[in-house]
Write a protein that holds these residues in place. Structure first.
Motif, PDB file in Angstrom:
ATOM      1  N   VAL A 134      52.897  38.620  28.585  1.00 29.04           N
ATOM      2  CA  VAL A 134      52.378  38.818  29.941  1.00 29.04           C
ATOM      3  C   VAL A 134      52.540  40.284  30.327  1.00 29.04           C
ATOM      4  O   VAL A 134      53.296  41.024  29.698  1.00 29.04           O
ATOM      5  CB  VAL A 134      53.110  37.913  30.965  1.00 29.04           C
ATOM      6  CG1 VAL A 134      52.750  36.454  30.761  1.00 29.04           C
ATOM      7  CG2 VAL A 134      54.619  38.099  30.896  1.00 29.04           C
ATOM      8  N   GLU A 135      51.824  40.679  31.369  1.00 24.68           N
ATOM      9  CA  GLU A 135      51.920  42.061  31.851  1.00 24.68           C
ATOM     10  C   GLU A 135      51.645  42.085  33.351  1.00 24.68           C
ATOM     11  O   GLU A 135      50.989  41.190  33.895  1.00 24.68           O
ATOM     12  CB  GLU A 135      50.916  42.952  31.130  1.00 24.68           C
ATOM     13  CG  GLU A 135      49.463  42.569  31.379  1.00 24.68           C
ATOM     14  CD  GLU A 135      48.470  43.390  30.565  1.00 24.68           C
ATOM     15  OE1 GLU A 135      48.911  44.131  29.673  1.00 24.68           O
ATOM     16  OE2 GLU A 135      47.263  43.280  30.848  1.00 24.68           O
ATOM     17  N   PHE A 136      52.187  43.107  34.013  1.00 21.21           N
ATOM     18  CA  PHE A 136      51.887  43.277  35.428  1.00 21.21           C
ATOM     19  C   PHE A 136      50.474  43.839  35.578  1.00 21.21           C
ATOM     20  O   PHE A 136      49.989  44.599  34.730  1.00 21.21           O
ATOM     21  CB  PHE A 136      52.913  44.204  36.086  1.00 21.21           C
ATOM     22  CG  PHE A 136      54.236  43.535  36.323  1.00 21.21           C
ATOM     23  CD1 PHE A 136      54.389  42.649  37.383  1.00 21.21           C
ATOM     24  CD2 PHE A 136      55.314  43.758  35.484  1.00 21.21           C
ATOM     25  CE1 PHE A 136      55.595  42.003  37.598  1.00 21.21           C
ATOM     26  CE2 PHE A 136      56.526  43.128  35.698  1.00 21.21           C
ATOM     27  CZ  PHE A 136      56.676  42.245  36.752  1.00 21.21           C
ATOM     28  N   HIS A 137      49.825  43.426  36.645  1.00 19.66           N
ATOM     29  CA  HIS A 137      48.457  43.863  36.921  1.00 19.66           C
ATOM     30  C   HIS A 137      48.444  45.390  37.031  1.00 19.66           C
ATOM     31  O   HIS A 137      49.336  45.985  37.619  1.00 19.66           O
ATOM     32  CB  HIS A 137      47.968  43.230  38.231  1.00 19.66           C
ATOM     33  CG  HIS A 137      46.498  43.336  38.408  1.00 19.66           C
ATOM     34  ND1 HIS A 137      45.900  44.469  38.917  1.00 19.66           N
ATOM     35  CD2 HIS A 137      45.496  42.456  38.148  1.00 19.66           C
ATOM     36  CE1 HIS A 137      44.599  44.286  38.963  1.00 19.66           C
ATOM     37  NE2 HIS A 137      44.323  43.078  38.501  1.00 19.66           N
ATOM     38  N   PRO A 138      47.404  46.046  36.476  1.00 18.09           N
ATOM     39  CA  PRO A 138      47.342  47.515  36.522  1.00 18.09           C
ATOM     40  C   PRO A 138      47.482  48.099  37.928  1.00 18.09           C
ATOM     41  O   PRO A 138      48.043  49.187  38.088  1.00 18.09           O
ATOM     42  CB  PRO A 138      45.958  47.824  35.935  1.00 18.09           C
ATOM     43  CG  PRO A 138      45.666  46.673  35.036  1.00 18.09           C
ATOM     44  CD  PRO A 138      46.300  45.467  35.706  1.00 18.09           C
ATOM     45  N   SER A 139      47.004  47.386  38.948  1.00 23.37           N
ATOM     46  CA  SER A 139      47.094  47.918  40.314  1.00 23.37           C
ATOM     47  C   SER A 139      48.535  47.962  40.826  1.00 23.37           C
ATOM     48  O   SER A 139      48.827  48.675  41.791  1.00 23.37           O
ATOM     49  CB  SER A 139      46.233  47.076  41.266  1.00 23.37           C
ATOM     50  OG  SER A 139      46.726  45.747  41.338  1.00 23.37           O
ATOM     51  N   ASP A 140      49.454  47.210  40.172  1.00 29.57           N
ATOM     52  CA  ASP A 140      50.856  47.214  40.584  1.00 29.57           C
ATOM     53  C   ASP A 140      51.704  48.220  39.811  1.00 29.57           C
ATOM     54  O   ASP A 140      52.838  48.523  40.215  1.00 29.57           O
ATOM     55  CB  ASP A 140      51.471  45.818  40.401  1.00 29.57           C
ATOM     56  CG  ASP A 140      50.980  44.820  41.428  1.00 29.57           C
ATOM     57  OD1 ASP A 140      50.666  45.242  42.557  1.00 29.57           O
ATOM     58  OD2 ASP A 140      50.906  43.623  41.100  1.00 29.57           O
ATOM     59  N   LEU A 141      51.187  48.721  38.695  1.00 32.12           N
ATOM     60  CA  LEU A 141      51.980  49.622  37.863  1.00 32.12           C
ATOM     61  C   LEU A 141      52.328  50.904  38.621  1.00 32.12           C
ATOM     62  O   LEU A 141      51.540  51.405  39.424  1.00 32.12           O
ATOM     63  CB  LEU A 141      51.218  49.958  36.580  1.00 32.12           C
ATOM     64  CG  LEU A 141      50.988  48.777  35.635  1.00 32.12           C
ATOM     65  CD1 LEU A 141      50.228  49.237  34.397  1.00 32.12           C
ATOM     66  CD2 LEU A 141      52.301  48.106  35.249  1.00 32.12           C
ATOM     67  N   GLY A 142      53.525  51.404  38.367  1.00 28.09           N
ATOM     68  CA  GLY A 142      53.995  52.611  39.056  1.00 28.09           C
ATOM     69  C   GLY A 142      54.648  52.327  40.388  1.00 28.09           C
ATOM     70  O   GLY A 142      55.103  53.249  41.063  1.00 28.09           O
ATOM     71  N   THR A 143      54.687  51.044  40.781  1.00 25.11           N
ATOM     72  CA  THR A 143      55.311  50.675  42.056  1.00 25.11           C
ATOM     73  C   THR A 143      56.623  49.940  41.783  1.00 25.11           C
ATOM     74  O   THR A 143      56.824  49.361  40.714  1.00 25.11           O
ATOM     75  CB  THR A 143      54.386  49.775  42.896  1.00 25.11           C
ATOM     76  OG1 THR A 143      54.207  48.517  42.212  1.00 25.11           O
ATOM     77  CG2 THR A 143      53.028  50.430  43.115  1.00 25.11           C
ATOM     78  N   PRO A 144      57.539  49.930  42.758  1.00 25.08           N
ATOM     79  CA  PRO A 144      58.795  49.197  42.579  1.00 25.08           C
ATOM     80  C   PRO A 144      58.594  47.696  42.787  1.00 25.08           C
ATOM     81  O   PRO A 144      57.580  47.265  43.346  1.00 25.08           O
ATOM     82  CB  PRO A 144      59.708  49.791  43.652  1.00 25.08           C
ATOM     83  CG  PRO A 144      58.776  50.252  44.725  1.00 25.08           C
ATOM     84  CD  PRO A 144      57.521  50.687  44.017  1.00 25.08           C
ATOM     85  N   TYR A 145      59.586  46.925  42.348  1.00 23.33           N
ATOM     86  CA  TYR A 145      59.533  45.473  42.525  1.00 23.33           C
ATOM     87  C   TYR A 145      59.426  45.096  44.004  1.00 23.33           C
ATOM     88  O   TYR A 145      58.736  44.139  44.357  1.00 23.33           O
ATOM     89  CB  TYR A 145      60.783  44.819  41.931  1.00 23.33           C
ATOM     90  CG  TYR A 145      60.717  44.637  40.443  1.00 23.33           C
ATOM     91  CD1 TYR A 145      60.213  43.475  39.885  1.00 23.33           C
ATOM     92  CD2 TYR A 145      61.165  45.640  39.581  1.00 23.33           C
ATOM     93  CE1 TYR A 145      60.155  43.294  38.510  1.00 23.33           C
ATOM     94  CE2 TYR A 145      61.107  45.475  38.205  1.00 23.33           C
ATOM     95  CZ  TYR A 145      60.605  44.304  37.674  1.00 23.33           C
ATOM     96  OH  TYR A 145      60.542  44.137  36.315  1.00 23.33           O
ATOM     97  N   ALA A 146      60.123  45.822  44.872  1.00 19.62           N
ATOM     98  CA  ALA A 146      60.109  45.503  46.312  1.00 19.62           C
ATOM     99  C   ALA A 146      60.416  46.770  47.101  1.00 19.62           C
ATOM    100  O   ALA A 146      60.668  47.835  46.532  1.00 19.62           O
ATOM    101  CB  ALA A 146      61.125  44.401  46.614  1.00 19.62           C
ATOM    102  N   ASP A 147      60.404  46.645  48.417  1.00 19.52           N
ATOM    103  CA  ASP A 147      60.644  47.774  49.315  1.00 19.52           C
ATOM    104  C   ASP A 147      62.118  47.788  49.706  1.00 19.52           C
ATOM    105  O   ASP A 147      62.521  47.144  50.678  1.00 19.52           O
ATOM    106  CB  ASP A 147      59.743  47.637  50.542  1.00 19.52           C
ATOM    107  CG  ASP A 147      59.850  48.815  51.502  1.00 19.52           C
ATOM    108  OD1 ASP A 147      60.761  49.649  51.337  1.00 19.52           O
ATOM    109  OD2 ASP A 147      59.033  48.885  52.435  1.00 19.52           O
TER     110      ASP A 147
END
Length: 198
Positions: A134-147
């Motif tokens: 599995v992989e994280f969606h490209p639009s989420d890459l470079g972002t943290p898990y949460a704020d």
């Protein structure tokens, strides 16, 4: 500790009661291993327990006291079985009165499964699972898990090679909230929770 039941039998009690809440007034017990606790900050006043038949969320009256790998017996007397936005839970668990710790550092292997199964098989709810390839969606890459700055939970999209998707939700209080999502294809181990249709 009263009449022993499997977690699957307790879950079935909820179904047999037309999915109406059940207040336990007699000594009934379940036994299992804690697969997720609140020590990372990702959940609060919750723990997940699993036996060989099923898993369920424990809503605790106060934080702490139960840790990943604890083998425990829970007396359900005084607790309540209900569903919060379709997530089945045993509410009002008092770790001092309801719980007997039997062993520590018990290893529970995650169930290897796939996204489609998680989305369609209700018996997977609450279980420790592993998704491979599995992989994280490209639009989420470079972002943290949460704020972590504003202490806000966030949803990230995880997908498999066929395009099936599922949410990975992380609390802003988690000690890994500001870690950046990894790129590429791999595996993830998590507990399957449900919030309405998510």
């Amino acid at each position: 500790m009263g009449e022993p039941k499997t977690i699957a039998e307790v879950r079935q009690m909820f179904s047999d009661n037309n999915e109406q809440a059940i207040k336990f007034t007699e000594d009934i017990s379940i036994h299992g291993v804690i697969t997720m606790d609140g020590s990372s900050g990702n959940i609060y006043r919750n723990a997940y327990i699993q036996d060989e038949t099923a898993a369920i969320n424990l809503r605790l009256r106060s934080p702490g006291g139960l840790y990943h790998g604890d083998s425990i017996r829970v007396n359900l007397k005084g607790t309540r079985l209900d569903a919060f936005n379709q997530m089945l839970q045993i509410d009002s668990v008092h770790t001092g009165n309801n719980v007997e710790k039997l062993k520590t550092r018990v290893i529970v292997e995650p169930v290897d499964t796939d996204i489609i199964t998680l989305l369609t098989d209700g018996s997977m709810q609450g279980k420790l699972i592993r998704l491979n390839n599995v992989e994280f969606h490209p639009s989420d890459l470079g972002t943290p898990y949460a704020d972590s700055e504003n202490l806000l939970a966030q949803n990230k999209t995880l997908r498999d090679c066929s395009g099936s998707e599922i949410i990975v939700r992380t609390s802003g209080y988690a000690n890994f909230a500001d870690s950046i999502l990894p790129g590429g294809n791999g595996s993830i181990v998590a507990v399957l929770a449900q919030f309405n249709n998510d």
